[in-house]
Write an enzyme that holds these catalytic residues in place. Structure first.
Site, short mmCIF file in Angstrom:
data_model
loop_
_atom_site.label_atom_id
_atom_site.label_comp_id
_atom_site.label_asym_id
_atom_site.label_seq_id
_atom_site.Cartn_x
_atom_site.Cartn_y
_atom_site.Cartn_z
N HIS A 300 18.33 -63.72 9.42
CA HIS A 300 17.63 -64.14 8.21
C HIS A 300 18.60 -64.69 7.17
O HIS A 300 19.83 -64.60 7.31
CB HIS A 300 16.82 -62.98 7.63
CG HIS A 300 17.63 -61.83 7.12
ND1 HIS A 300 18.37 -61.88 5.96
CD2 HIS A 300 17.80 -60.57 7.61
CE1 HIS A 300 18.95 -60.72 5.75
NE2 HIS A 300 18.64 -59.90 6.74
N CYS A 317 20.94 -56.29 10.17
CA CYS A 317 20.52 -57.65 10.50
C CYS A 317 21.72 -58.60 10.56
O CYS A 317 22.82 -58.27 10.14
CB CYS A 317 19.53 -58.16 9.45
SG CYS A 317 17.96 -57.26 9.43
#
Length: 373
Positions: A300, A317
């Site tokens: 992301h 992430c």
């Protein structure tokens, strides 16, 4: 003299007489007029004393597919029979000297006590997917006879693959190696009439077709903080990234062959198992998020370029510069591999679509059919 002539005529007539062979005998199973025929053995038509020249069978208005054996004395339906359905059969056989026989019969299959259907199939019909994409079939109920159901699942692609069961309600198809790019794939689930357990039968077939798109494979090295995206073997993006900080297992990015599962813009991410005000709590809205596992891992956007390419500071992430994260988001298909290395936490096969963590031998061990490798 007259007697001799009579005897000679009789002998000539006997010599010229032809023996007419009997007509072939045609039988069918289930037999004609059966009121509650079994479905799992299919339909068989047999000719004794001749060769079958035509077999036409209909389930309602639908033609039943089938094939002859090498001698053309036996015809068998390709798949099981649809339950609760009337079948009509017409067959013709030819014997010696052109003697022919014909039968026409009808029967009705049983109505099951319990039914089984396909609840969902991933990918969706008509979808274009990445080269790592599995086929995930989830059933509406438990499957007792997994082998019978697995035999009914036909994948047409020209690529070697196999099914692997995860419990009694879900079976997953994976290829031995990644799909070739731009390959058409068709799943035909011939479930109607399959006996999935005592008194339980499949009620409907299902067909799903999809296309494998371009080959986009991403590699992430958490030690060098770099992500390289290749399309059809050519580098399309080099991205400086930041991975999980690694202070706990939860904040450690998993190493292994991930697959992109879905994406959204934006995604709200809340720390699991923590209340507001507790240490480690976060509640953030994240742009251009592509999910790669079930343990909260995404690729992301994050506006922390001071860390990207230099340090791992995320909650697990892979984050990248917003413009590059947007590019990845826009180009990602479900099933694109994202291969992450360099951490102490391994991706497990049951974490999202972590099926590529299995060796081929281990994958085959999850099939109920004989191993062919």
């Amino acid at each position: 003299m007259r007697l001799a002539v009579t005897i000679m005529i009789l002998l000539l007539l006997a010599a010229c007489a032809r023996v007419v062979p009997p007509a072939p005998r045609i039988t069918m199973s289930p037999a004609a007029d059966t009121a509650s025929a079994a479905t799992e053995r299919g339909l068989t038509v047999t000719a004794d004393g001749g060769r079958l020249t035509s077999v036409l069978a209909y389930a309602g208005r639908d033609l039943v597919p089938g094939s002859f054996d090498a001698s053309h004395t036996r015809w068998h339906s390709s798949w099981t029979l649809r339950p609760g359905t009337q079948y009509v059969v017409n067959a013709v056989a030819a014997g010696g000297d052109g003697v022919a026989a014909q039968i026409a019969g009808r029967f009705r299959t049983l109505s099951p006590q319990h039914t089984l259907a396909i609840g969902s199939v991933t990918p969706a019909d008509g979808e274009t997917v990445g080269v790592g994409m599995p086929i995930i079939v989830t059933f509406t109920g438990p499957v007792a006879d997994r082998a019978a159901v697995e035999r009914a699942l036909e994948v047409r692609s020209g690529v070697e693959g196999a099914w692997h069961w995860f419990g009694d309600r879900q079976v997953v198809y994976r290829t031995r190696s990644m799909w070739p790019a731009r390959r058409e794939v068709v799943l035909d689930a011939h479930l109607a009439g399959v006996r999935a357990g005592p008194g339980t039968y499949g009620t409907a077939d299902r067909t799903v077709s999809f296309e494998v798109g371009r080959a986009m494979v991403s590699t992430v090295d958490t030690r060098t903080h770099q992500m390289v995206v290749k399309q059809d073997g050519e580098v399309a993006q080099r991205m400086a990234v930041s991975a999980g900080m690694g202070t706990t297992e939860e904040y450690t990015t998993t190493s292994g062959v991930h697959l992109t599962m879905d994406k959204a813009d934006p995604v709200r991410m809340i720390s699991p198992g923590r209340e507001k005000g507790e240490p480690g709590y976060y509640d953030e809205v994240i742009d251009y998020a592509v999910r790669i596992s079930n343990s909260g891992e995404y690729v992301h956007a994050m506006d922390n370029e001071w860390a990207q390419g230099r340090a791992n500071v995320s909650h697990g992430c892979i984050n990248a510069r917003p413009d590059q994260a947007e590019w990845f988001y826009e180009h990602a298909l479900r099933g694109d591999p994202v291969i992450i290395t360099g951490t102490t936490r391994k991706l497990t096969p049951d974490n999202g679509w972590g099926f590529w963590q299995f060796t081929w031998a281990d994958w085959l061990s999850g099939s109920e059919l004989p191993i062919q490798s």
